[in-house]
Design an enzyme around this catalytic site. Structure first.
Site: not given
Length: 342
Positions: A306, A258, A318
């Site tokens: 994240h 990420c 993402h």
């Protein structure tokens, strides 16, 4: 409570055994008749997917710790190299100083090292003696200065070597942390894969991100134009790698985790972001989610474990989790902790 001890009476009756067995059968039947709904295969599948989600989340947190330790190890390696190079140059300087001092000592030895008054007494040429004495004074002054410089250089060299030793020890600790976090990630991902493989195909292919965000209401977000040229360039870069695989610990160009995706995308715009999602959330100005623009970084969960990039229209790009590709998902797929404008 039924005792599990054997009877001490050898004549334990058949009637008693029948009674106990009948009671057990009734209990089992009652248990089956009141079995919870979780016995439904669909509920079992949902519970397994929830466990997989938790393992992915824990693996992602460990991945960010892995990234942080790796980044620290890289910084330390560069610092150790600089200190070691500086120490090598310092050693060369010390060696040159020692050589110069040896030359001065040799000149003094060749002069005879006599007391100046005696040398003047025995000299047949006072004028030449005075010239030699003046030269020796200059040599002594140079020697004193060289000795002082040598002492300072040796102290500095010792400090550099101590610094290199400490940095090397910290580098080894960082390398150990990298290996430890890597083992943690690999164990959690292996368990998640094992659980997924135990599910039927329909359950295995369920979309985790859509389930995570299904309870979030529609978001009305303004400001659909990027806030800057660099944000626009980063958003274009992120859009261009949609479909590439999630690869934990990777920051491109053929796979991403990420924070690796957002770091790589901004690098294409000429902006150097930190490696971890926790550090990236502080890499610019915080803005409300309602004012998010394309290129803004959206961090998730309280610990920012994240991160994705807002693309407009209530969507982020993402790298979600292992086994998935870089993709678009609703910005509300997980609890948003911050939005950062770089």
């Amino acid at each position: 409570m039924v005792s599990h001890r054997r009877s001490s009476h050898p004549g334990h009756s058949r009637g008693t055994r029948v009674t106990v067995l009948s009671a057990a059968a009734v209990t089992a039947a009652a248990a089956l008749g009141t079995a919870p709904a979780s016995a439904d295969p669909r509920d079992t599948t949902e519970a397994t997917r929830s466990t997989v989600d938790r393992l992915y989340e824990e693996a992602e947190k460990a991945t960010e710790r892995f990234n942080e330790a790796g980044e620290r190890a890289g910084v330390l390696r560069e610092r150790v190299n600089r200190v070691q190079d500086s120490a090598a140059r310092g050693q060369e300087r010390v060696n040159r100083m020692r050589g110069a001092l040896g030359s001065i000592a040799g000149a003094q030895y060749r002069s005879g090292g006599l007391d100046p008054a005696l040398a003047l007494l025995f000299s047949s040429d006072p004028d030449s003696y005075l010239d030699r004495a003046e030269a020796l004074d200059r040599l002594s002054d140079r020697q004193a200065l060289a000795l002082r410089d040598l002492g300072q250089a040796q102290r500095k060299l010792g400090q550099q070597r101590d610094e290199a030793t400490k940095d090397l020890a910290e580098l080894e600790r960082s390398r150990a942390a990298v290996a430890r976090h890597k083992r943690t990630v690999e164990a959690k991902l292996a368990e998640a894969r094992r659980l997924l493989n135990s599910l039927p195909d329909a359950g295995r292919d369920a979309d985790r991100a859509s389930r995570s965000g299904r309870d979030g209401g529609p978001l009305s977000l303004s400001g659909e134009a990027p806030a800057s040229a660099r944000a626009a360039a980063a958003a274009r870069a992120a859009r261009g790698v949609v479909g590439l695989p999630y690869v934990w610990g990777a920051n491109g160009p053929s796979g991403f985790d990420c924070s690796g995706l957002t770091q790589w995308a901004y690098a294409q715009a000429g902006v150097a972001l930190p490696r971890t999602s926790q550090a990236q959330r502080y890499a610019g100005q915080r803005v409300p989610l309602s004012q998010a623009r394309p290129g803004d970084l959206v961090a998730y969960r309280d610990d920012a474990s994240h991160i994705g990039m807002y693309m407009g229209n209530g969507q982020v790009v993402h790298a979600p989790y292992p086994g998935a590709s870089v993709r678009y998902d609703p910005v509300g797929m997980m609890p948003v902790s911050s939005v950062t404008r770089v």
